[in-house]
Design a protein around this motif. Structure first.
Motif, PDB file in Angstrom:
ATOM      1  N   VAL A   1      -6.407  -4.191   4.866  1.00  0.00           N
ATOM      2  CA  VAL A   1      -5.784  -3.948   5.452  1.00  0.00           C
ATOM      3  C   VAL A   1      -6.248  -3.715   7.164  1.00  0.00           C
ATOM      4  N   SER A   2      -7.076  -2.715   6.822  1.00  0.00           N
ATOM      5  CA  SER A   2      -7.940  -2.465   7.795  1.00  0.00           C
ATOM      6  C   SER A   2      -8.633  -3.314   8.648  1.00  0.00           C
ATOM      7  N   GLN A   3      -9.397  -3.990   7.858  1.00  0.00           N
ATOM      8  CA  GLN A   3     -10.162  -4.671   7.881  1.00  0.00           C
ATOM      9  C   GLN A   3      -9.691  -6.136   8.311  1.00  0.00           C
ATOM     10  N   ARG A   4      -8.386  -5.864   8.316  1.00  0.00           N
ATOM     11  CA  ARG A   4      -8.072  -7.514   8.990  1.00  0.00           C
ATOM     12  C   ARG A   4      -7.864  -7.125  10.291  1.00  0.00           C
ATOM     13  N   ASP A   5      -7.613  -5.913  10.910  1.00  0.00           N
ATOM     14  CA  ASP A   5      -6.821  -5.473  11.879  1.00  0.00           C
ATOM     15  C   ASP A   5      -8.023  -5.813  12.343  1.00  0.00           C
ATOM     16  N   ASN A   6     -10.281  -5.189  12.395  1.00  0.00           N
ATOM     17  CA  ASN A   6     -10.922  -5.540  13.312  1.00  0.00           C
ATOM     18  C   ASN A   6     -10.234  -7.702  13.068  1.00  0.00           C
ATOM     19  N   ALA A   7     -10.167  -8.625  12.424  1.00  0.00           N
ATOM     20  CA  ALA A   7     -10.221  -9.199  12.567  1.00  0.00           C
ATOM     21  C   ALA A   7      -9.064  -9.818  14.161  1.00  0.00           C
ATOM     22  N   VAL A   8      -7.778  -8.856  13.615  1.00  0.00           N
ATOM     23  CA  VAL A   8      -7.172  -9.179  14.493  1.00  0.00           C
ATOM     24  C   VAL A   8      -7.991  -8.790  15.911  1.00  0.00           C
ATOM     25  N   ASP A   9      -8.486  -8.366  16.963  1.00  0.00           N
ATOM     26  CA  ASP A   9      -9.102  -7.109  17.661  1.00  0.00           C
ATOM     27  C   ASP A   9     -10.114  -8.707  18.285  1.00  0.00           C
ATOM     28  N   SER A  10     -10.992  -9.684  17.301  1.00  0.00           N
ATOM     29  CA  SER A  10     -11.604 -10.111  17.290  1.00  0.00           C
ATOM     30  C   SER A  10     -10.839 -11.351  17.813  1.00  0.00           C
ATOM     31  N   LEU A  11     -10.133 -12.050  17.348  1.00  0.00           N
ATOM     32  CA  LEU A  11      -8.294 -12.681  17.831  1.00  0.00           C
ATOM     33  C   LEU A  11      -8.178 -12.354  18.831  1.00  0.00           C
ATOM     34  N   HIS A  12      -7.539 -11.719  19.253  1.00  0.00           N
ATOM     35  CA  HIS A  12      -7.252 -11.175  20.825  1.00  0.00           C
ATOM     36  C   HIS A  12      -8.521 -11.204  21.744  1.00  0.00           C
ATOM     37  N   GLU A  13      -9.007 -10.634  21.273  1.00  0.00           N
ATOM     38  CA  GLU A  13     -11.079 -11.066  22.431  1.00  0.00           C
ATOM     39  C   GLU A  13     -11.168 -12.171  23.077  1.00  0.00           C
ATOM     40  N   ALA A  14     -10.989 -13.205  22.002  1.00  0.00           N
ATOM     41  CA  ALA A  14     -11.666 -14.338  22.121  1.00  0.00           C
ATOM     42  C   ALA A  14      -9.848 -15.144  22.577  1.00  0.00           C
ATOM     43  N   ILE A  15      -8.666 -14.998  22.300  1.00  0.00           N
ATOM     44  CA  ILE A  15      -8.297 -15.574  23.146  1.00  0.00           C
ATOM     45  C   ILE A  15      -7.886 -14.758  24.827  1.00  0.00           C
ATOM     46  N   LYS A  16      -7.918 -13.801  24.840  1.00  0.00           N
ATOM     47  CA  LYS A  16      -7.881 -13.602  26.664  1.00  0.00           C
ATOM     48  C   LYS A  16      -8.709 -14.180  27.246  1.00  0.00           C
ATOM     49  N   LEU A  17     -10.039 -13.851  26.396  1.00  0.00           N
ATOM     50  CA  LEU A  17     -11.338 -14.748  27.178  1.00  0.00           C
ATOM     51  C   LEU A  17     -11.476 -15.875  27.241  1.00  0.00           C
ATOM     52  N   TYR A  18     -10.520 -16.944  26.977  1.00  0.00           N
ATOM     53  CA  TYR A  18     -10.216 -18.095  26.949  1.00  0.00           C
ATOM     54  C   TYR A  18      -8.965 -18.435  27.794  1.00  0.00           C
TER      55      TYR A  18
ATOM     56  N   VAL B   1       0.724  -1.325  -0.106  1.00  0.00           N
ATOM     57  CA  VAL B   1      -0.042   0.362   0.162  1.00  0.00           C
ATOM     58  C   VAL B   1       0.920   1.272  -0.132  1.00  0.00           C
ATOM     59  N   LEU B   2       1.671   0.920   1.196  1.00  0.00           N
ATOM     60  CA  LEU B   2       2.740   2.325   1.222  1.00  0.00           C
ATOM     61  C   LEU B   2       3.493   2.930  -0.676  1.00  0.00           C
ATOM     62  N   LEU B   3       4.100   1.484  -0.477  1.00  0.00           N
ATOM     63  CA  LEU B   3       4.527   1.957  -2.552  1.00  0.00           C
ATOM     64  C   LEU B   3       3.630   1.778  -3.511  1.00  0.00           C
ATOM     65  N   GLY B   4       2.881   1.518  -3.590  1.00  0.00           N
ATOM     66  CA  GLY B   4       2.072   1.357  -4.789  1.00  0.00           C
ATOM     67  C   GLY B   4       0.674   2.506  -4.617  1.00  0.00           C
ATOM     68  N   ASN B   5       0.148   2.636  -3.744  1.00  0.00           N
ATOM     69  CA  ASN B   5      -1.132   3.483  -3.166  1.00  0.00           C
ATOM     70  C   ASN B   5      -2.428   3.284  -3.284  1.00  0.00           C
ATOM     71  N   ASP B   6      -2.536   1.681  -3.082  1.00  0.00           N
ATOM     72  CA  ASP B   6      -3.368   0.934  -3.495  1.00  0.00           C
ATOM     73  C   ASP B   6      -4.409   0.817  -2.509  1.00  0.00           C
ATOM     74  N   ARG B   7      -5.578   1.830  -2.715  1.00  0.00           N
ATOM     75  CA  ARG B   7      -6.576   2.370  -1.940  1.00  0.00           C
ATOM     76  C   ARG B   7      -7.648   1.017  -1.288  1.00  0.00           C
ATOM     77  N   LYS B   8      -7.397   0.526  -2.057  1.00  0.00           N
ATOM     78  CA  LYS B   8      -8.319  -0.737  -2.128  1.00  0.00           C
ATOM     79  C   LYS B   8      -8.164  -1.649  -1.246  1.00  0.00           C
ATOM     80  N   LEU B   9      -6.166  -2.211  -1.107  1.00  0.00           N
ATOM     81  CA  LEU B   9      -5.883  -3.117  -0.614  1.00  0.00           C
ATOM     82  C   LEU B   9      -5.289  -2.350   1.184  1.00  0.00           C
ATOM     83  N   ALA B  10      -5.455  -0.793   1.370  1.00  0.00           N
ATOM     84  CA  ALA B  10      -5.405  -0.308   1.807  1.00  0.00           C
ATOM     85  C   ALA B  10      -6.858  -0.583   3.203  1.00  0.00           C
ATOM     86  N   LEU B  11      -8.011  -0.352   2.509  1.00  0.00           N
ATOM     87  CA  LEU B  11      -8.976  -1.101   3.238  1.00  0.00           C
ATOM     88  C   LEU B  11      -8.326  -2.529   3.527  1.00  0.00           C
TER      89      LEU B  11
END
Length: 575
Positions: free
Chosen positions: A371-388, A359-369
């Motif tokens: 990447v941001s959506q993957r962070d939502n998955a990371v947050d969800s997994l972190h919450e699940a691991i913590k509770l487990y 994204v930083l080198l190719g100016n790919d706005r779609k890929l930037a979106l």
């Protein structure tokens, strides 16, 4: 003349849609968080849900927006399906309120609303007042558009061809209903279609029967957009609410279409203004549908749940793959499950990190979106691991198991922080670079790529240390901190040299370049925290880098970048 009238009509409809958009966006910006909280918490009874939907949609002026907001709540379990359906019945009644208001002659209010809105938007320093100014401008534009529609239709009274075209289009009630549904689907607004219908009826271009059929179509079309949006979801639970709303609209149209002529014979003596007649019919339809379907809302919700059972997508990255609750009785197995899930979380972070450089080198706005959506998955997994892990540690664990549980939690926290750095920092810098169409110099891009490769390599090394506890690999990971620090200094010095040369690309991207280096270094610091548990267990850590008389050992330590790792024991040896 026909071409001129059609162009004026399209311009008036476009202005009406833009006014609706401004009202909707202004209300969402001013009260969006409050509206979502109301949606999620106030829906205890059918009546409360109905009134909440009526009030919120009267503000938003979009039952489609209400449906899309509620669909996610309902699918996630925050709101039960029955209250959500009741909200939609109220939402459909709520859309009739603005129609009733605009059916009266209020053209004189339009200039006042526009002036007040512009003053509030331009002069106010308070964000909420600016948003309310946007709402006033939107209402003013809607009133102005209605005036323009009526004005543009006036010359058409002497154009028989226009009347013939409209008569041919609206001659059959069923086809007219379908036309109204298509227009509403295209416009994403039943209010716009109803107001256009009122204008045509007021000018005498369509008879009351055709106007009412168009309004039935507008109500049907308003349920199509949320339903079509729901089709893209892999989870059928997201389609329950839109499907239920569409079913009530279809049933209402099937009930009213054969009764159009008797209803008109009853309504016409009560209201001789064709525009007011259309508005009253619109309200009558939605009130009757609400009265019919509000009592049996529970059986309808159960039917929809059986018809569209909940199923989690197998490829949903936010869903844990290895957190087996049946293994909680066996701590060693449960810890292995949690460790595997943490590595699964790490795989997503690694993908984010790799894609961030593209994204930083190719100016790919779609890929930037993405990447941001993957962070939502990371947050969800972190919450699940913590509770487990919390559930696992409720029972007594031996010392080794307790230490391993803390290592898992520490890595999960650090990975979640890395995801936030990529999403909140790197992607923000990338979007700024894309917005201003900037490019790094060739040397600057090579420096960033080299730094990025080093971070990726050490990410893999940190996973190895976490998985095996290898002391040699842990020492290598900490040694990389010095290399990273030196590489950052070299890159910064090279960048400053290019600035002194007056290189245009370097001048334009200077702050971006240095910020990206800083963020990569922060990410690397979080990765290095993985080495401390292995070194601590082998007694290869000093209590502190400071002199003993200056500071005593502390129970926990941090590397200054927010990385979490256990504290070294007082008896540890030198690193």
């Amino acid at each position: 003349m026909v071409t001129s009238i059609l162009l004026d009509l399209m311009g008036g409809v476009a202005l009406l849609l833009w006014g609706l958009h401004m009202v909707h966006s202004g209300i969402v910006r001013a009260f969006g968080a409050s509206l979502r909280r109301v949606m999620a918490t106030v829906l205890r009874t059918r009546l409360q849900a109905f009134l909440a939907g009526l009030g919120i949609t009267a503000l938003l002026q979009s039952s489609t927006a209400t449906a899309l907001m509620l669909s996610s709540f309902s699918a996630s379990g925050m709101v039960e399906l029955a209250p959500a359906l009741a909200v939609m019945l109220g939402a459909n009644v709520g859309t009739t309120l603005i129609v009733q208001l605009l059916s009266f002659d209020s053209s004189a209010i339009s200039p006042l609303l526009l002036v007040l809105g512009v003053v509030a938007f331009k002069r106010s320093r308070d964000a909420r007042w600016r948003d309310l100014g946007r709402v006033a401008i939107g209402l003013g534009l809607m009133l102005l558009s209605l005036h323009l529609l009526l004005t543009s239709l006036a010359p058409a009274e002497n154009a028989p061809l226009v009347r013939e075209i409209l008569s041919a289009i609206t001659g059959e009630p069923l086809l007219t209903l379908l036309l109204g549904a298509v227009l509403t689907w295209l416009a994403h607004s039943s209010v716009a279609t109803v107001l256009l219908t009122m204008s045509l009826a007021y000018s005498g271009f369509i008879p009351p029967l055709a106007a009412c059929a168009l309004i039935l179509g507008a109500n049907l079309g308003s349920a199509l957009n949320p339903f079509i949006e729901g089709l893209s979801s892999s989870n059928p639970a997201h389609r329950r609410l839109p499907a239920g709303n569409l079913l009530t609209r279809l049933a209402g149209c099937a009930l009213f279409l054969p009764l159009l002529e008797p209803l008109l014979s009853w309504l016409t003596p009560l209201e001789d203004n064709p525009a007011r007649l259309a508005a009253d019919f619109h309200t009558l339809f939605n009130v009757v549908v609400a009265l019919v379907f509000l009592p049996p809302i529970q059986p309808l919700s159960r039917l929809l749940c059986r018809w569209l059972p909940d199923s989690k997508a197998a490829d949903d990255p936010a869903q844990p793959l290895y957190l087996d609750t049946s293994a909680l009785d066996t701590p060693s197995v449960a810890l292995a499950c949690a460790a595997r899930e943490t590595l699964h979380m790490g795989d997503i972070v690694e993908t984010m990190l790799r894609e961030s450089m593209q994204v930083l080198l190719g100016n790919d706005r779609k890929l930037a979106l993405a990447v941001s959506q993957r962070d939502n998955a990371v947050d969800s997994l972190h919450e699940a691991i913590k509770l487990y892990v919390v559930r696992l540690t409720r029972d007594s664990l031996d010392e080794a198991e307790g230490r391993r549980a803390m290592e898992i939690m520490a890595l999960s926290i650090n990975l979640e922080h890395i995801g936030d750095i990529i999403d909140k920092n790197l992607m923000e810098l990338a979007n700024k670079k894309i917005k201003h169409q900037l490019q790094f110099s060739r040397e600057g891009a090579q420096e960033l790529e080299a730094f990025h490769r080093l971070v990726i390599d050490n990410l893999k090394l940190s996973f190895t240390v976490f998985l095996t506890g290898d002391v040699k690999a842990a020492r290598q990971l900490l040694d990389e901190k010095t290399r990273v620090r030196e590489l950052e200094m070299q890159a910064a010095e090279s960048h400053m040299a290019r600035l002194r040369e007056g290189r245009l690309e370097s001048l334009e991207t200077s702050s971006l370049h240095l910020d990206i280096l800083r963020d990569f270094k922060r990410i690397h610091s979080h990765l290095c925290a993985t080495a401390y548990p292995a070194l601590e267990a082998s007694g290869q850590l000093r209590p502190s880098r400071l002199r003993q008389q200056a500071v005593s050992a502390t129970p926990a330590s941090s590397d200054g970048a927010g990385s979490v790792h256990p504290a070294p024991p007082p008896s540890a040896g030198a690193c």
